[in-house]
Motif scaffolding. Sequence first.
Motif, PDB file in Angstrom:
ATOM      1  N   ASN A  67     -10.469 -12.553   0.109  1.00 64.22           N
ATOM      2  CA  ASN A  67      -9.016 -12.365   0.189  1.00 64.22           C
ATOM      3  C   ASN A  67      -8.266 -13.666  -0.102  1.00 64.22           C
ATOM      4  O   ASN A  67      -7.237 -13.668  -0.768  1.00 64.22           O
ATOM      5  CB  ASN A  67      -8.622 -11.848   1.580  1.00 64.22           C
ATOM      6  CG  ASN A  67      -8.920 -10.357   1.740  1.00 64.22           C
ATOM      7  OD1 ASN A  67      -9.259  -9.676   0.779  1.00 64.22           O
ATOM      8  ND2 ASN A  67      -8.793  -9.858   2.953  1.00 64.22           N
ATOM      9  N   ARG A  68      -8.810 -14.781   0.414  1.00 64.63           N
ATOM     10  CA  ARG A  68      -8.149 -16.079   0.167  1.00 64.63           C
ATOM     11  C   ARG A  68      -8.137 -16.397  -1.323  1.00 64.63           C
ATOM     12  O   ARG A  68      -7.140 -16.855  -1.861  1.00 64.63           O
ATOM     13  CB  ARG A  68      -8.862 -17.206   0.922  1.00 64.63           C
ATOM     14  CG  ARG A  68      -8.340 -17.400   2.352  1.00 64.63           C
ATOM     15  CD  ARG A  68      -8.757 -18.747   2.910  1.00 64.63           C
ATOM     16  NE  ARG A  68     -10.185 -18.941   2.930  1.00 64.63           N
ATOM     17  CZ  ARG A  68     -10.985 -18.539   3.936  1.00 64.63           C
ATOM     18  NH1 ARG A  68     -10.472 -17.936   4.995  1.00 64.63           N
ATOM     19  NH2 ARG A  68     -12.269 -18.762   3.896  1.00 64.63           N
ATOM     20  N   LEU A  69      -9.264 -16.117  -2.011  1.00 65.29           N
ATOM     21  CA  LEU A  69      -9.316 -16.377  -3.460  1.00 65.29           C
ATOM     22  C   LEU A  69      -8.270 -15.546  -4.203  1.00 65.29           C
ATOM     23  O   LEU A  69      -7.747 -15.952  -5.229  1.00 65.29           O
ATOM     24  CB  LEU A  69     -10.705 -16.051  -4.017  1.00 65.29           C
ATOM     25  CG  LEU A  69     -11.796 -17.065  -3.698  1.00 65.29           C
ATOM     26  CD1 LEU A  69     -13.159 -16.530  -4.134  1.00 65.29           C
ATOM     27  CD2 LEU A  69     -11.513 -18.399  -4.392  1.00 65.29           C
ATOM     28  N   LEU A  70      -7.983 -14.376  -3.665  1.00 69.21           N
ATOM     29  CA  LEU A  70      -6.961 -13.525  -4.291  1.00 69.21           C
ATOM     30  C   LEU A  70      -5.549 -13.963  -3.884  1.00 69.21           C
ATOM     31  O   LEU A  70      -4.566 -13.394  -4.355  1.00 69.21           O
ATOM     32  CB  LEU A  70      -7.158 -12.059  -3.880  1.00 69.21           C
ATOM     33  CG  LEU A  70      -8.446 -11.375  -4.324  1.00 69.21           C
ATOM     34  CD1 LEU A  70      -8.464  -9.928  -3.840  1.00 69.21           C
ATOM     35  CD2 LEU A  70      -8.599 -11.403  -5.841  1.00 69.21           C
ATOM     36  N   GLY A  71      -5.465 -14.940  -2.970  1.00 69.07           N
ATOM     37  CA  GLY A  71      -4.151 -15.409  -2.519  1.00 69.07           C
ATOM     38  C   GLY A  71      -3.505 -14.469  -1.520  1.00 69.07           C
ATOM     39  O   GLY A  71      -2.274 -14.426  -1.396  1.00 69.07           O
ATOM     40  N   ILE A  72      -4.315 -13.705  -0.805  1.00 65.68           N
ATOM     41  CA  ILE A  72      -3.769 -12.738   0.160  1.00 65.68           C
ATOM     42  C   ILE A  72      -3.465 -13.417   1.481  1.00 65.68           C
ATOM     43  O   ILE A  72      -4.282 -14.188   1.999  1.00 65.68           O
ATOM     44  CB  ILE A  72      -4.791 -11.596   0.375  1.00 65.68           C
ATOM     45  CG1 ILE A  72      -4.862 -10.726  -0.877  1.00 65.68           C
ATOM     46  CG2 ILE A  72      -4.456 -10.761   1.604  1.00 65.68           C
ATOM     47  CD1 ILE A  72      -5.945  -9.665  -0.831  1.00 65.68           C
ATOM     48  N   MET A 103      -1.945  -8.689   5.238  1.00 67.81           N
ATOM     49  CA  MET A 103      -2.985  -7.688   4.973  1.00 67.81           C
ATOM     50  C   MET A 103      -3.278  -6.886   6.241  1.00 67.81           C
ATOM     51  O   MET A 103      -3.369  -5.654   6.205  1.00 67.81           O
ATOM     52  CB  MET A 103      -4.245  -8.422   4.479  1.00 67.81           C
ATOM     53  CG  MET A 103      -5.353  -7.547   3.958  1.00 67.81           C
ATOM     54  SD  MET A 103      -6.386  -6.795   5.220  1.00 67.81           S
ATOM     55  CE  MET A 103      -7.086  -8.214   6.020  1.00 67.81           C
ATOM     56  N   LEU A 104      -3.390  -7.589   7.383  1.00 70.52           N
ATOM     57  CA  LEU A 104      -3.677  -6.886   8.638  1.00 70.52           C
ATOM     58  C   LEU A 104      -2.552  -5.911   8.970  1.00 70.52           C
ATOM     59  O   LEU A 104      -2.790  -4.781   9.409  1.00 70.52           O
ATOM     60  CB  LEU A 104      -3.862  -7.894   9.774  1.00 70.52           C
ATOM     61  CG  LEU A 104      -5.150  -8.725   9.732  1.00 70.52           C
ATOM     62  CD1 LEU A 104      -5.081  -9.876  10.729  1.00 70.52           C
ATOM     63  CD2 LEU A 104      -6.375  -7.856  10.011  1.00 70.52           C
ATOM     64  N   ALA A 105      -1.303  -6.374   8.737  1.00 73.31           N
ATOM     65  CA  ALA A 105      -0.156  -5.514   9.044  1.00 73.31           C
ATOM     66  C   ALA A 105      -0.176  -4.263   8.170  1.00 73.31           C
ATOM     67  O   ALA A 105       0.180  -3.180   8.614  1.00 73.31           O
ATOM     68  CB  ALA A 105       1.146  -6.295   8.837  1.00 73.31           C
ATOM     69  N   ALA A 141      -7.337  -0.362   0.007  1.00 72.32           N
ATOM     70  CA  ALA A 141      -7.375  -0.092  -1.443  1.00 72.32           C
ATOM     71  C   ALA A 141      -5.948  -0.054  -1.993  1.00 72.32           C
ATOM     72  O   ALA A 141      -5.665  -0.611  -3.060  1.00 72.32           O
ATOM     73  CB  ALA A 141      -8.100   1.227  -1.718  1.00 72.32           C
ATOM     74  N   GLY A 142      -5.025   0.562  -1.240  1.00 70.03           N
ATOM     75  CA  GLY A 142      -3.628   0.633  -1.680  1.00 70.03           C
ATOM     76  C   GLY A 142      -2.996  -0.750  -1.738  1.00 70.03           C
ATOM     77  O   GLY A 142      -2.242  -1.077  -2.666  1.00 70.03           O
ATOM     78  N   PHE A 143      -3.326  -1.592  -0.764  1.00 68.58           N
ATOM     79  CA  PHE A 143      -2.806  -2.965  -0.714  1.00 68.58           C
ATOM     80  C   PHE A 143      -3.276  -3.742  -1.955  1.00 68.58           C
ATOM     81  O   PHE A 143      -2.497  -4.416  -2.626  1.00 68.58           O
ATOM     82  CB  PHE A 143      -3.330  -3.621   0.574  1.00 68.58           C
ATOM     83  CG  PHE A 143      -2.834  -5.011   0.825  1.00 68.58           C
ATOM     84  CD1 PHE A 143      -1.600  -5.225   1.410  1.00 68.58           C
ATOM     85  CD2 PHE A 143      -3.611  -6.102   0.473  1.00 68.58           C
ATOM     86  CE1 PHE A 143      -1.146  -6.524   1.652  1.00 68.58           C
ATOM     87  CE2 PHE A 143      -3.177  -7.400   0.707  1.00 68.58           C
ATOM     88  CZ  PHE A 143      -1.938  -7.610   1.298  1.00 68.58           C
TER      89      PHE A 143
END
Length: 498
Positions: free
Chosen positions: A56-61, A66-68, A162-164
């Motif tokens: 997720n960090r590599l994707l800049g998330i 994301m948790l929310a 998946a939607g996120f």
Amino acid sequence: MTPRRIVILGGGSTGWMAAAAFTTGMPGAQVELVESEELGIIGVGEATFPSIRAFNRLLGIDEAEMLAATQGSFKLGIQFVDWRVKGEHYFHTFGDFGPLDGPMALWGQYHRVQARLGGQLGDHCLPTVMAREGRFRLPDTEGDAITARFDCAYHFDAVLYAGFLRRLAERRGARRIEGKVVDVARHPDGRVAYLKLADGREVAGDFFVDCSGFASVLLGKTLGVPFVDFSHWLPVDRAWAVPAERPEGTLTPYTRSTAQEAGWTWRIPLRERCGHGHVFASKFIDEDRAREQLLAQVDGKALAEPRLLRFTTGHRAQLWSHNVVGLGLAAGFLEPLESTAIFLVHNALGRLIPLLLQPGGATPDAAAAFSDQQVRQYRRIRDFIILHYCLTERRDSELWRYMAALELPESLAYKIHTWRETGVLVGYDDEGFDRTSWLAIFAGMGHWPKRASPWMQEVPEAMALQYLRQRREALASITAGMPDHDTFLRHAVARAAG
Ligand SMILES: Cc1cc2nc3c(=O)[nH]c(=O)nc-3n(C[C@H](O)[C@H](O)[C@H](O)COP(=O)(O)OP(=O)(O)OC[C@H]3O[C@@H](n4cnc5c(N)ncnc54)[C@H](O)[C@@H]3O)c2cc1C
């Protein structure tokens, strides 16, 4: 050559993980994703493995965002209930037990003085103590303190995840194409040329990623890559899954896996509900009885009718064939006991994208190296999962008698033998689980080396006791200063909203 037109077939969590990774890691490439709403997605898979945080960090998330968006909670590991004998439990968490080798190997000293000290090996592992107490904080990102030597993963709603990722990938240029693939055209050399949709449209590409789920439309059906079946070693082949209300005060920072007569049940706490399931071997129990056993375990009101899923454990013999790479369920499936499916996807993407970006790009050598590594990883994880079963002392049903008498894969038999005879934890390349994880299962299942290493005697027993007691006290005091999981999460998610 590095591919420029990448076509992903499938829009489950695998497909959208791939789309997010390609649009981020290969910004010049055209990324198209074909999926069929009519066919739908499998939509289960709510527990993850720590490396998802790095993905997720590599994707800049942003983690809190994301948790929310996904009903997410934190996972420190898994509590295994009734696996060795009924009425016992142990944890496999993502932490360390101090040194693994030499005279100060913590497990060795613990085993030596266990009768005087009492408790469990897990009492010396920070995330296990946190899990037991229901406390949570994130690991330090710097330094070498004990609070930096553990990790965590997430529980989340896989459909929301998946939607996120879909929103993220589309913002970065991925194009979604709705449609059902009814045929696949190939070049004379066997490479896939284009996907033909039911309405006649053609989707061409120079590299295809098969994320079509159990259908394995490209790797399996089109290219005929055979399936390597593991069900002899891992006989579970069905699961009932059901969401339920989560009773107040039960947001545990861990997954629970409870051994059953012919399989095991899972409990995965999300912020506003709980995921439950029963994975079972249909040759040892019928579907109706397995469903009843699941519902008997659910600790809140069921929010839907249980859904039955069928699967075969194993993987495709090659994970990259011609210009097709298979990911997710299209590539293989191991029962979700250690939540490894999503891990295998991001791990594969982390290997694949650098290979594609190399000068020369998608060469046959790159394909073979990728396939070999992925296959090894499936085998290593297979062994790790069998370990949970084969050390059991249960003989109260057919499944447990079958698992206790199983002829093990050689690679696993060697590891168990070496541990039992010499107290050495063997670790190979491409292990999904490091030696600490193997130790957690060996110890949790009460499976210790026959003889203590003579090195252990170099440490006076009183010193060993003091060392272990001090570590326990330190962990108890660090944990007591942490918020409970619910409070930590509420603050984290509120930060994302504000
Ligand atoms: C019982 C069970 C429990 C699980 N628990 C976990 C867990 O806790 N943790 C974990 O990491 N994983 C878990 N998994 C695995 C997890 O469910 C999958 O990794 C995840 O759902 C991703 O699936 P997928 O995207 O590969 O396939 P799917 O979700 O099946 O998606 C397949 C996609 O391909 C498309 N498609 C297929 N054929 C065609 C066609 N002809 N034309 C067009 N589109 C097509 C479909 O429309 C869909 O979009 C579990 C799996 C099972 C069965």
